[in-house]
Design an enzyme around this catalytic site. Structure first.
Site, short mmCIF file in Angstrom:
data_model
loop_
_atom_site.label_atom_id
_atom_site.label_comp_id
_atom_site.label_asym_id
_atom_site.label_seq_id
_atom_site.Cartn_x
_atom_site.Cartn_y
_atom_site.Cartn_z
N ASN A 28 -23.57 -6.21 -16.89
CA ASN A 28 -23.90 -6.93 -15.62
C ASN A 28 -25.34 -6.48 -15.09
O ASN A 28 -26.32 -6.00 -15.78
CB ASN A 28 -22.98 -7.36 -14.62
CG ASN A 28 -22.09 -6.05 -13.91
OD1 ASN A 28 -21.38 -5.63 -14.64
ND2 ASN A 28 -22.22 -5.92 -12.68
N ASP A 29 -25.41 -6.31 -13.67
CA ASP A 29 -26.52 -6.06 -13.16
C ASP A 29 -27.59 -5.06 -13.70
O ASP A 29 -27.04 -4.00 -13.92
CB ASP A 29 -26.50 -5.53 -11.59
CG ASP A 29 -25.38 -6.27 -10.89
OD1 ASP A 29 -24.85 -7.26 -11.30
OD2 ASP A 29 -25.43 -5.87 -9.65
#
Ligand SMILES: *[C@@H]1O[C@H](CO)[C@@H](O)[C@H](O)[C@H]1NC(C)=O
Ligand SMILES: *[C@@H]1O[C@H](CO)[C@@H](O)[C@H](O)[C@H]1NC(C)=O
Ligand SMILES: *[C@@H]1O[C@H](CO)[C@@H](O)[C@H](O)[C@H]1NC(C)=O
Ligand SMILES: *[C@@H]1O[C@H](CO)[C@@H](O)[C@H](O)[C@H]1NC(C)=O
Ligand SMILES: *[C@@H]1O[C@H](CO)[C@@H](O)[C@H](O)[C@H]1NC(C)=O
Ligand SMILES: *[C@H]1O[C@@H](CO)[C@H](O)[C@@H](O)[C@@H]1NC(C)=O
Length: 579
Positions: free
Chosen positions: A61-62
């Site tokens: 993710n991020d």
């Protein structure tokens, strides 16, 4: 930071948090405890990207702590080393000389100490005076999801890749005081230096339904104190994640280090809104005396506001690149399929192509554009000029690998007289809704016209990216859509296939509109009108894959349009090395 998906899943799940906002929007974050350590047995290549950033397998993710240091670009990102769903998060680490070709390193930060035992979540890098990088990140310290802010420094500044990071024992640096919500307390930004010589950072939080960007100050980067008033906050927006706060140059050719707080600049405040899972920004002024951010007049501050991207794009983070005096944005695109698809695929999530950020000359929005280095991957090229498309016509772009391509096109039209009226009952802020009932198959006046990506020959599957122009009293409204609703024949009821869309604030005096699309198997990343509106779609064609994918330009509007020029390139794979 961003969690996993919010879709129904038949297995028992552990409900981690549930926020219900006064707008009635509900975001459920589910943690799939039974899957998060299920290692991928087979990694499926179908739908994996050719030139976007992905690890070999598992969940990402991020983007975290992007930076440029001594000739090397660093990208860290939230990664599950054990499975294809969110969990076991570490800071994976890759390095590059050009933001395109990468070398994968061992994870840089992973849970090991009391101050991050339950998780190493998102954060940012700051290069301190003396060319010393430091990372700030959120640590999870207990099973109740209590968050603190920690720092890490390179173990060996002479190692050109900064492979090993040390988390000193004086961590955590910042714990939530009583007036702060300790379970909504995360994602520290890159620090900037105030005129008083003190460093500042902001981080995401909430109080009830108010989204907050907390402000902290420090003289020495170790002892941080909270500034009583937040840098910014907006009622009714819910939890703020991954704030980003930085200057952009007004009329400049050079972008600016995060610590530039004065001059001919505006400030950008970006928020990842947990409730809607999109990245919003406003432009405004940083009042350095009051340590407050004030959005420009007329800016919409909330979920009707400007977005970096109208599609699958979240938890983004920018950094200043001193080598080329530019600001670069990284953003994460999650999958649009089901959790069990991800487990079967053995992977989930991509980082989108890094984009440069500049202020639109109109001062009212930003322009985002793929970094120029991407062009080094362009291979075989085809061109088309002066091609007229009557209503109902489409032309195939032959000769490039349509599943892995970069396309730039400029359309023109003779007149706007035939533009359809924009009904007063339509929501000016809900472009997606308009696109969902004025799709590419619904004939119009001026438009729909654009590209048909990842298509089969008879359009059983296709993802069109297109414009449609409306007349609204004395001005025109330009709708741009990237419509996944017919992207796949996979028979799945209720699958997430949005008609992502945005309104393009563009001057039509020259009667032209440009579009660039980066097509990469399951990613269609598009830039309308030189980056005024960007839309990323994730799609999973079953037939329009590899050499069976086709690319077309089309017009389904009464007004004939002309392809002034179109250039398409097959895209090569970057080099990605593993250590
Ligand atoms: C977690 O929260 C529960 C309920 O508020 C509390 O009883 C428990 O002591 C907390 N645990 C920790 C490790 O803080
Ligand atoms: C630091 O990195 C340099 C360059 O890679 C290497 O020569 C040196 O041995 C390293 N020092 C330590 C203490 O590991
Ligand atoms: C604190 O944050 C948590 C997690 O977002 C949320 O569930 C809770 O309602 C928040 N409390 C307040 C007072 O805002
Ligand atoms: C930390 O900074 C605050 C504010 O400047 C100061 O009052 C405090 O004494 C400092 N604490 C330490 C341990 O230096
Ligand atoms: C254009 O309209 C025709 C007729 O409605 C439709 O069959 C075709 O799929 C449309 N093209 C696109 C790209 O939607
Ligand atoms: C990506 O996945 C879709 C479909 O599951 C969700 O609706 C989105 O909220 C999610 N986006 C993010 C940023 O997590």
């Amino acid at each position: 930071m961003g969690f996993g998906k919010s879709q129904l899943w038949p297995l028992p799940v552990f409900l981690m948090c549930c926020l219900i906002l006064n707008h009635g929007v509900e975001a459920l974050h589910k943690v799939y405890e039974n899957l998060q350590s299920a290692s991928a047995v087979n990694v499926k290549d179908l739908h994996r990207t050719g030139y976007h950033f992905q690890p070999l397998k598992h969940w990402i993710n991020d983007p975290n702590g992007p930076m440029y240091f001594n000739g090397i670009y660093h990208l860290f990102y939230q990664y599950n080393p054990k499975g294809a769903v969110w969990g076991n998060i570490v800071w994976a680490h890759s390095v590059s000389k050009d933001l395109i070709n990468w070398e994968r390193l061992e994870p840089a930060i992973f849970p090991s100490k009391s101050f991050d035992k339950y998780g190493c979540w998102s954060g940012s890098a700051t290069i301190l005076p003396g060319n010393k990088p430091v990372i700030l990140y959120s640590g999870i310290i207990d099973k109740n999801n209590t968050q603190v802010q920690n720092y890490a420094v390179p173990a060996n500044l002479s190692d050109p890749y900064l492979q090993e990071w040390i988390k000193p024992d004086d961590n955590p640096l910042i714990v939530a005081d009583k007036s702060v919500n300790k379970t909504a307390f995360r994602d520290p930004t890159t620090a900037w230096l105030g005129k008083d010589g003190e460093w500042r950072i902001t981080l995401g939080s909430r109080h009830k339904d108010k989204g907050i960007s907390l402000l902290y100050k420090s003289k020495d980067f170790i002892n941080w104190t909270r500034v009583k008033k937040p840098l910014h906050s907006v009622d009714g927006t819910g939890n703020w994640e991954c704030p980003d706060f930085f200057p952009v140059s007004v009329q400049g050719t050079k972008e600016l280090d995060t610590s530039v707080i004065e001059g001919n600049i505006k400030h950008v405040m970006k928020i990842s809104l947990d409730a809607t899972r999109y990245d919003y920004y406003t432009l405004g002024k940083y009042n350095t005396k009051k340590d407050k951010y004030i959005p420009d007049k007329g800016m919409v501050d909330g979920w009707n506001g400007l977005r970096y991207d109208r599609g699958n794009f979240y938890a983004s983070k920018s950094f200043f690149d001193p080598a080329k005096n530019r600001r670069i944005l990284w953003g994460w695109a999650n999958e649009s399929d089901y959790v069990h698809d991800d487990v079967k695929k053995g992977w989930a999530g991509v980082q989108l192509i890094p984009r440069t950020i500049v202020l639109d000359p109109n001062g009212k929005q930003l322009l985002l554009w793929p970094v120029e280095e991407l062009e080094t991957l362009r291979g075989k090229k085809v061109e088309l000029t002066n091609k007229k498309l009557e209503k109902g016509e489409q032309v195939e772009i032959n000769g490039v690998s349509a599943a892995q391509a970069d396309v730039e096109v400029t359309f023109s039209f003779g007149s706007l007289d035939k533009a359809e009226p924009f009904h007063s009952s339509w929501d000016r802020y809900d472009a997606q809704k308009l696109c969902s009932h004025k799709g590419s198959t619904v004939h119009g006046g001026v438009g729909p016209f654009g590209l048909i990506t990842l298509a089969t020959e008879k359009l059983e599957e296709f993802t069109p990216v297109f414009f449609r122009i409306f007349k609204d009293q004395d001005k025109h409204v330009v709708l741009m859509c990237s419509d996944a609703s017919r992207s796949s024949l996979a028979d799945k009821k209720g699958t997430y296939r949005p008609s992502f869309a945005g309104f393009v604030d563009v001057d039509l005096t020259d009667k032209k509109l440009s579009l660039r699309s980066l097509i990469d198997h399951s990613v269609v990343e598009s830039f309308g009108a030189n980056g005024k509106v960007c839309i990323t779609s994730r799609v999973y064609p079953t037939l329009a894959t590899y050499n069976n994918a086709h690319l077309y330009a089309f017009n389904n509007g009464t007004e004939a349009v002309k392809i002034e020029s179109l250039t398409a390139w097959s895209m090569n794979k970057p080099q990605v090395m593993n250590q």
